[in-house]
Design a protein around this motif. Structure first.
Motif, PDB file in Angstrom:
ATOM      1  N   GLY A  45      -2.445   5.772 -19.210  1.00 49.72           N
ATOM      2  CA  GLY A  45      -1.151   5.615 -19.685  1.00 49.72           C
ATOM      3  C   GLY A  45      -1.030   4.549 -20.816  1.00 49.72           C
ATOM      4  N   ALA A  46      -2.168   4.333 -21.362  1.00 44.26           N
ATOM      5  CA  ALA A  46      -2.134   3.433 -22.442  1.00 44.26           C
ATOM      6  C   ALA A  46      -1.139   3.756 -23.438  1.00 44.26           C
ATOM      7  N   ASP A  47      -0.422   2.879 -24.014  1.00 47.39           N
ATOM      8  CA  ASP A  47       0.540   3.064 -25.128  1.00 47.39           C
ATOM      9  C   ASP A  47       1.751   3.451 -24.590  1.00 47.39           C
ATOM     10  N   SER A  48       1.893   3.646 -23.222  1.00 48.71           N
ATOM     11  CA  SER A  48       3.204   3.995 -22.494  1.00 48.71           C
ATOM     12  C   SER A  48       3.876   2.740 -21.937  1.00 48.71           C
ATOM     13  N   LYS A  49       4.995   2.797 -21.737  1.00 46.88           N
ATOM     14  CA  LYS A  49       5.811   1.574 -20.909  1.00 46.88           C
ATOM     15  C   LYS A  49       5.376   1.524 -19.679  1.00 46.88           C
ATOM     16  N   ALA A  50       4.892   0.262 -19.149  1.00 48.17           N
ATOM     17  CA  ALA A  50       4.569   0.091 -17.792  1.00 48.17           C
ATOM     18  C   ALA A  50       5.646   0.180 -16.742  1.00 48.17           C
ATOM     19  N   TRP A  51       5.315   0.245 -15.566  1.00 51.40           N
ATOM     20  CA  TRP A  51       6.023   0.211 -14.531  1.00 51.40           C
ATOM     21  C   TRP A  51       5.941  -1.249 -13.923  1.00 51.40           C
ATOM     22  N   LEU A  52       7.405  -1.843 -13.435  1.00 48.99           N
ATOM     23  CA  LEU A  52       7.343  -2.897 -12.687  1.00 48.99           C
ATOM     24  C   LEU A  52       7.943  -2.538 -11.250  1.00 48.99           C
TER      25      LEU A  52
ATOM     26  N   ARG B  65       0.796  -1.167  -0.007  1.00 53.36           N
ATOM     27  CA  ARG B  65      -0.024   0.076  -0.059  1.00 53.36           C
ATOM     28  C   ARG B  65       1.080   1.232   0.119  1.00 53.36           C
ATOM     29  N   GLN B  66       2.162   1.234   0.274  1.00 53.00           N
ATOM     30  CA  GLN B  66       2.912   2.252   0.376  1.00 53.00           C
ATOM     31  C   GLN B  66       4.345   2.340  -0.534  1.00 53.00           C
ATOM     32  N   LEU B  67       4.525   3.110  -1.659  1.00 49.72           N
ATOM     33  CA  LEU B  67       5.635   2.755  -2.447  1.00 49.72           C
ATOM     34  C   LEU B  67       6.993   3.496  -1.847  1.00 49.72           C
ATOM     35  N   GLY B  68       7.294   3.013  -0.624  1.00 51.20           N
ATOM     36  CA  GLY B  68       8.288   3.890  -0.059  1.00 51.20           C
ATOM     37  C   GLY B  68       9.689   3.245  -0.544  1.00 51.20           C
ATOM     38  N   LYS B  69      10.604   3.247   0.304  1.00 52.61           N
ATOM     39  CA  LYS B  69      12.066   3.118   0.048  1.00 52.61           C
ATOM     40  C   LYS B  69      12.368   1.631   0.090  1.00 52.61           C
ATOM     41  N   THR B  70      11.419   1.003   0.145  1.00 46.37           N
ATOM     42  CA  THR B  70      11.613  -0.561   0.264  1.00 46.37           C
ATOM     43  C   THR B  70      11.425  -1.206  -1.166  1.00 46.37           C
ATOM     44  N   TRP B  71      10.861  -0.535  -2.018  1.00 44.77           N
ATOM     45  CA  TRP B  71      10.610  -1.102  -3.493  1.00 44.77           C
ATOM     46  C   TRP B  71      11.674  -0.266  -4.604  1.00 44.77           C
ATOM     47  N   LEU B  72      11.862  -1.031  -5.569  1.00 41.45           N
ATOM     48  CA  LEU B  72      12.613  -0.658  -6.755  1.00 41.45           C
ATOM     49  C   LEU B  72      11.629  -0.436  -7.726  1.00 41.45           C
ATOM     50  N   GLY B  73      11.706   0.558  -8.619  1.00 35.12           N
ATOM     51  CA  GLY B  73      10.831   0.685  -9.863  1.00 35.12           C
ATOM     52  C   GLY B  73      11.640   0.782 -11.200  1.00 35.12           C
ATOM     53  N   PHE B  74      11.133   0.000 -11.947  1.00 41.16           N
ATOM     54  CA  PHE B  74      11.519  -0.519 -13.443  1.00 41.16           C
ATOM     55  C   PHE B  74      10.363  -0.042 -14.504  1.00 41.16           C
ATOM     56  N   GLN B  75      10.670   0.922 -15.217  1.00 39.17           N
ATOM     57  CA  GLN B  75       9.976   1.524 -16.288  1.00 39.17           C
ATOM     58  C   GLN B  75      10.184   1.105 -17.652  1.00 39.17           C
ATOM     59  N   GLY B  76       9.389   0.092 -18.181  1.00 41.73           N
ATOM     60  CA  GLY B  76       9.681  -0.609 -19.442  1.00 41.73           C
ATOM     61  C   GLY B  76      10.738  -1.715 -19.441  1.00 41.73           C
ATOM     62  N   LYS B  77      11.164  -2.054 -18.239  1.00 42.56           N
ATOM     63  CA  LYS B  77      12.248  -3.083 -18.134  1.00 42.56           C
ATOM     64  C   LYS B  77      12.077  -4.308 -17.325  1.00 42.56           C
ATOM     65  N   ASP B  78      12.510  -5.391 -17.714  1.00 46.06           N
ATOM     66  CA  ASP B  78      12.657  -6.611 -16.796  1.00 46.06           C
ATOM     67  C   ASP B  78      13.648  -6.398 -15.591  1.00 46.06           C
ATOM     68  N   VAL B  79      13.116  -7.304 -14.608  1.00 47.67           N
ATOM     69  CA  VAL B  79      14.027  -7.410 -13.440  1.00 47.67           C
ATOM     70  C   VAL B  79      14.949  -8.635 -13.628  1.00 47.67           C
TER      71      VAL B  79
END
Length: 753
Positions: A738-745, A634-648
């Protein structure tokens, strides 16, 4: 410039002063202490031919500090303002230069312009406030000017609205700390906030919404309460602009286009690609319905801009340009014909066409446009400036092509992010941008050479208000981070001396207290940092106060004054909850910080990522995925890493062959922020770190069924390495924000048992 006389006779009491450092924010470029002290008599007297606006401001500020009786009579202490050399080659920063000399006999200011004089008065006001209980100010000479011409703060009044008086308070904060640009975000999907006389439905229809989203986005809950209509009349706009001008602050209006247009389309649906009907958005996020690039749309926008330009004398008009989905344009016959007719490559080229056409019109009016870095799509308009928010890439690209850029990357400059432990903070958009991170920002990217760096016009912080319901919360989110931004923009921030800056911030809290500002006290709370250690991780606690005041527990119980005193890093080799707090004089002085560790066989192990996370969501880097801390969905704090359009793609080295049978990780779904669950995941093992064998694969259906909390039974394995590839959802499909944009993971802890 004329000589200006200001006579002081002030009543003070003695305070201790160290001549090593003043409590000034932003700190000046150069301070030299001289012999002697400025001894101040008992009454305060103003005389002489002072500039009216600056003098009125000075009187008001000193009245609040000293409670003086303003009597005109002769005195023996003089404040003069004389001119510094000026020429036509001066930069904007040169125009803000001043010299402030405080000698045992007089105070003397030299400046090039009234703006420089006003900035000198801000420094003088802070000095007087510092020594208001003393009869002595140390003699000194301050030579000062800013490093950056654009030192800005943004305020979104569309998601939540703030009164004229509150906006003026906001401007006062900027003036106090030598910021010079107020970016006023006036239109968006959730509300149109500026009166346009030619189009009255923009405010009768577009300035209200039927309800508002509340709580975390994933809850998808609403308050059921109509919001508005709220907007500023043109007379109110003029009043605010005048107020800001008197404080030497430029107001830059933002009129969003071609996206973030639902409020306008609700009033005038004929400007869309489809027939509607539309209504101002009740959710946060990005929406597919945008302005259609047809002649009637451009006529509408030109008429709107005519009235906006009349109201705002700023050189730049902000036209947004960000987060414009191309879904409707792809399906629109007119748009497709326009692409063919103008030999455009695609819909991104159509966005460039849109921005070029608007820029040409604005230029004809003697103004320039600035927009978020998406205006780079399809090619940048000839005279446009870029506001780089998605990272530094947009600013780098603009500067290298000879365009001005204002740096405002979300990772450093988004003040709607958390500034402390999310568990002890009000609900925020996400991210983690504490005071020290803001202070560490250097607006000039290392990729630029000296000539290119000249195009970095400055720095700005942004305050988006989806989760900010009132002005008290505005204050909470900008303070004390605005103080760090101030020093970054002035060019005197030094991350190596952060603790010294922190001390000045804590001292400044006395001023904010007197003003009744509801600032965040996260600086007092205990902060924790996990690091790799033998057999797990170590956890280091720190505070801005005396470390000896930290008390902590390892059993999840609330700490008290008799709890264990923190003396060295805490080893964490098993799952536990560490709670900590700061005590002073046996009294609790901070919130209780709590951190739960879930230890697995990957905790603290070496991890490498094939692709790095977005700088906006990269706190802690790859180690975040093996630090034993599981993120709150529920909280996108410092414990998450975010990747736009990229695989992990993460490889973990156990250090030796290790047995395990389960792999786990978490991913998020928050479509309003373009965050989607992973599309698939594969697990591989290896003994040499080079040759990997896949042992498990899952698809989207399994991830959806697990609601992003993934636990994979991989059978009995025994290997030195394992690699996990978590596939990004890719391009956001039609029908989604955000259709047609790169999704965040978004991914947090990767564990093995």
């Amino acid at each position: 410039m004329q000589r200006i006389l200001l006579v002081f006779c002030l009543l003070f009491s003695t305070v201790f002063f160290s001549q090593n450092r003043l409590n000034l924010i932003p700190y000046p470029q150069k301070v030299e202490f001289q012999k002697g002290e400025f001894i101040i008599p008992e009454t305060f007297v103003l005389s002489g031919n002072l500039p009216e606006k600056e003098t009125d401001y000075l009187k008001k500020q000193l009245s609040s500090i000293l409670k003086f009786e303003n009597r005109v009579k002769e005195g023996n202490i003089q404040l003069e303002n004389s001119s510094l050399p000026a020429n036509h080659l001066m930069t904007e920063q040169d125009k803000e230069k001043y010299v402030l000399e405080i000698s045992p006999k007089y105070i003397h200011i030299k400046s090039v312009t009234d703006r420089g004089y006003f900035l000198a008065l801000q420094t003088l006001i802070q000095i007087i406030d510092q020594f208001k209980d003393s009869k002595k100010i140390p003699a000194m000479v301050i030579e000062d000017q800013p490093k950056f011409a654009w030192r800005g703060m943004h305020l979104d009044v569309c998601r939540h609205f703030f009164t004229v008086e509150e906006v003026k308070q906001y401007i006062d904060y900027l003036a106090m700390y030598k910021l010079n640009t107020f970016h006023w975000h006036l239109t968006d999907d959730q509300g149109w906030r500026i009166e346009i006389k030619k189009y009255p439905k923009l405010t009768t229809v577009g300035a209200k919404r039927k309800e508002s989203m509340i709580g975390a986005y994933v809850d998808n809950t609403f308050d059921g309460k109509p919001y508005g209509p709220y907007f500023y009349t043109q007379e109110q706009i003029k009043d605010v602009v005048k107020y800001a001008t008197e404080r030497h602050i430029t107001v830059v209006p933002e009129i969003e286009m071609p996206g973030h247009a639902l409020a306008a389309l609700s009033a005038y649906p004929e400007l869309a690609c489809t027939k509607g009907p539309f209504e101002p958005a009740t959710k946060w996020g990005v929406f597919d319905d945008v302005f259609c690039p047809k002649d009637e749309t451009f006529t509408f926008l030109e008429n709107v801009l005519d009235e906006v330009i009349t109201l705002f004398p700023s050189q730049y008009i902000h036209i947004g340009g960000d987060e414009c989905p191309k879904t409707r344009w792809k399906e629109c016959a007119h748009c497709q014909e326009l692409i063919k007719k103008n030999n455009l490559k695609d819909e991104h080229g159509l966005q460039s066409y849109f921005i070029h056409r608007i820029e040409k019109y604005v230029n004809l009016k003697g103004r320039k446009i600035i927009g978020w870095d998406e205006i780079l799509e399809g090619g940048l308009a000839p005279n446009a400036a870029v506001m780089s928010w998605t990272g530094i890439k947009g600013g780098v690209e603009a500067a290298k092509s000879g365009h001005f850029a204002v740096m405002t990357p979300g990772s450093y400059c988004y003040f709607d992010h958390y500034q402390g432990d999310p568990a002890t903070e009000p609900n925020a958009f996400g991210g983690f941008t504490p005071l020290d991170k803001v202070y560490s920002y250097n607006p000039i990217p290392t990729e630029l050479n000296a000539e290119q760096a000249k195009y970095i016009k400055g720095v700005q912080a942004n305050l988006w208000t989806e989760y900010i319901l009132d002005f008290k919360q505005v204050q909470y989110m900008i303070f004390p981070r605005l103080l760090a931004l101030s020093e970054v923009g002035w060019g005197t921030a030094d991350p190596k001396n952060y603790k010294e800056f922190e001390g000045r911030v804590i001292n400044e809290f006395k001023v904010l207290d007197k003003m009744g500002v509801n600032y965040a006290k996260s600086i007092y709370n205990i902060s924790g940092k996990a690091a790799a250690a033998n057999d797990g991780v170590s956890y280091e606690l720190s505070t801005s106060q005396n470390q000896n005041g930290i008390r902590y527990t390892l059993d999840g119980k609330e700490p008290n004054v008799n709890s264990q005193t923190y003396q060295k890093v805490i080893p964490v080799s098993k799952s536990m909850t560490i709670k900590s707090a700061y005590f002073e004089n046996r009294q609790l002085k901070s919130a209780v910080s709590s951190q739960t560790f879930t230890i697995s066989k990957t905790t603290g192990k070496k991890i490498t990522l094939e692709q790095q996370p977005s700088e906006n969501y990269s706190f802690g880097g790859a180690f975040t995925l093996v630090d034993g801390i599981i993120g709150n969905q529920r909280q996108l704090g410092k414990t998450w890493l975010g990747f736009q359009g990229k695989d992990v793609v993460a490889t973990i080295d156990f250090g030796q062959k290790t047995q395990f049978s389960e792999i786990y990780f978490n991913t998020l779904d928050n479509k309003g922020s373009w965050i989607h669950f992973a599309k698939s995941a594969q697990v591989f093992i290896s003994d040499d770190g080079t040759n990997f064998k896949m042992i498990k694969e899952i698809g989207k259906d399994e991830i959806l069924a697990a609601k992003g909390k993934i636990k994979l039974n991989v059978g009995n394995q025994n290997s030195k390495y394992f690699k996990i590839q978590i596939e990004n959802a890719g391009i956001i499909p039609a029908g989604n924000p955000g259709a047609d944009s790169k999704a965040w993971l978004f991914v947090d802890e990767i564990g093995a048992n």
